[in-house]
Design a protein around this motif. Structure first.
Motif, PDB file in Angstrom:
ATOM      1  N   THR A  17      -4.383   2.740   0.737  1.00 25.41           N
ATOM      2  CA  THR A  17      -4.250   2.389   2.022  1.00 25.41           C
ATOM      3  C   THR A  17      -4.571   0.930   2.500  1.00 25.41           C
ATOM      4  O   THR A  17      -4.801   0.192   1.588  1.00 25.41           O
ATOM      5  N   THR A  18      -4.774   0.774   3.633  1.00 28.84           N
ATOM      6  CA  THR A  18      -5.158  -0.552   3.931  1.00 28.84           C
ATOM      7  C   THR A  18      -6.409  -0.214   5.065  1.00 28.84           C
ATOM      8  O   THR A  18      -7.001   0.910   4.972  1.00 28.84           O
TER       9      THR A  18
ATOM     10  N   SER B 148      -2.209  -0.396  -3.097  1.00 30.57           N
ATOM     11  CA  SER B 148      -3.442   0.226  -2.876  1.00 30.57           C
ATOM     12  C   SER B 148      -3.271   1.528  -2.079  1.00 30.57           C
ATOM     13  O   SER B 148      -2.005   1.803  -1.967  1.00 30.57           O
TER      14      SER B 148
ATOM     15  N   ALA C 192       0.793  -1.110  -0.001  1.00 27.07           N
ATOM     16  CA  ALA C 192      -0.075  -0.099   0.087  1.00 27.07           C
ATOM     17  C   ALA C 192       0.948   1.099  -0.010  1.00 27.07           C
ATOM     18  O   ALA C 192       1.884   1.213   0.556  1.00 27.07           O
TER      19      ALA C 192
ATOM     20  N   ASN D 111      -9.218  -3.859  -1.669  1.00 25.07           N
ATOM     21  CA  ASN D 111      -7.820  -4.368  -1.787  1.00 25.07           C
ATOM     22  C   ASN D 111      -7.801  -5.777  -2.196  1.00 25.07           C
ATOM     23  O   ASN D 111      -7.003  -6.059  -2.911  1.00 25.07           O
TER      24      ASN D 111
END
Length: 326
Positions: free
Chosen positions: A151-152, A149, A129, A159
């Motif tokens: 973020t998480t 991605s 990420a 994701n």
């Protein structure tokens, strides 16, 4: 009994347990998912576009979200970063964890992945990420096609779909997310039926070695699972600040944790500080005034997993706690 801020509607659905992904056969005769994209494949992601020349056979996952997704998508993980709390593949990943990542080499920590070790593995794909490894993206992409991605956390479903696209297994990833959502909705129906048609309220309190206790918000990973099941949030529960996933409560604010069911998790920080803070809070006289039923839950599953396999394990625990079918 604390009143509910809202009773989230639960859609009808049947628990879907079988995956019908298209399969191919490897040299050993074992069935493995075949790619469902045309290669070379261009994937749009947080860092731009990445061309993947052929179906990836080996993966390095630099965040546990993507480690879990790769395992669920039956990809061979040859490299991963170390867990902060333990070295072994987490138990909730079951046999698949050992099958697809049991021999993965640890390539540094989440904060400092070892680029030389990653390069030595010669992976076909690297997953992580932007919020984690933006600073080393170019170096990683020079080693192998790298997909990030933004973020998480709250984007864990998206994701998983991104990982599926990069691995050429979009259909399988979409089916797995759909199966989870149908399962969560069906579980909510079971809980409501066992509760006379009403959905109980729930809060999740987490001790993480801080002088406060975290009350997780609807925008958090566990909050999204809670919403998918349809468990309400007490009207009196404080709201998190914009962009935050939890409210930090002092001992004087313990009663803000109250709900019909209070899930309590404690992060294993390796030094016992989280457990010490938990004892400070639970020893406070206000803790005994909480009216809701309290449940100790697995922190690795409920908070740290941030993945589809973790979410399914949360559903398992919810089913056990409410004594309904999973």
């Amino acid at each position: 009994m604390p009143s509910a801020r809202h009773h989230l509607p639960v859609a009808g659905g049947v628990i879907a347990l079988l995956l019908t992904a298209a399969c191919g056969t490897d040299a050993e005769g074992d069935e493995t998912p075949a790619g469902d994209g045309d290669y070379p494949l261009t994937v749009e992601h947080a860092m731009g576009e990445t061309e993947i020349p052929e179906v990836p056979e080996t993966v390095v996952a630099l965040d546990t979200t993507y480690l879990d997704s790769a395992i669920a998508l039956e990809a061979e993980v040859i490299g991963r970063t170390d867990y902060a709390d333990s070295g072994d593949i987490r138990d909730y990943l079951g046999e698949d964890g050992q099958t697809y990542a049991g021999d993965a080499e640890v390539v540094g920590t989440l904060e400092a992945p070892d680029l030389a070790a990653i390069a030595a593995l010669e992976p076909d794909l690297i997953l992580s990420a932007k919020v984690r490894h933006e600073d080393v993206y170019d170096q990683l992409d020079a080693i192998a096609p790298t997909v990030f991605s933004e973020t998480t956390g709250a984007t864990w479903k998206e994701n998983h779909l991104l990982a599926g696209e990069a691995l050429g297994r979009s259909d399988l990833a979409r089916e797995q997310v759909d199966d989870y959502e149908e399962r969560a909705a069906a579980l909510g129906e079971e809980i409501a039926a066992a509760n006379g048609g009403d959905m109980p309220t729930m809060t999740l309190a987490r001790f993480a070695g801080e002088p406060t206790v975290r009350l997780y918000a609807p925008e958090s990973y566990p909050g999204i699972i809670q919403a998918d099941v349809g468990l309400g949030i007490p009207e009196e529960a404080p709201d998190a600040a914009e962009g935050e996933i939890a409210v930090n409560l002092s001992q004087e604010e313990i009663l803000d944790l109250d709900a019909d069911h209070i899930m309590v998790s404690t992060w294993d920080d390796g030094a016992g500080e989280s457990e010490e803070k938990a004892q400070d809070f639970t020893g406070n006289p206000l803790w005994s005034q909480l009216e809701g039923e309290q449940h100790e839950v697995n922190d690795e599953v409920w908070v740290s997993s941030v993945s589809l396999p973790g979410a399914n394990s949360v559903l398992d625990e919810i089913a056990d706690l409410f004594d309904v079918q999973a």
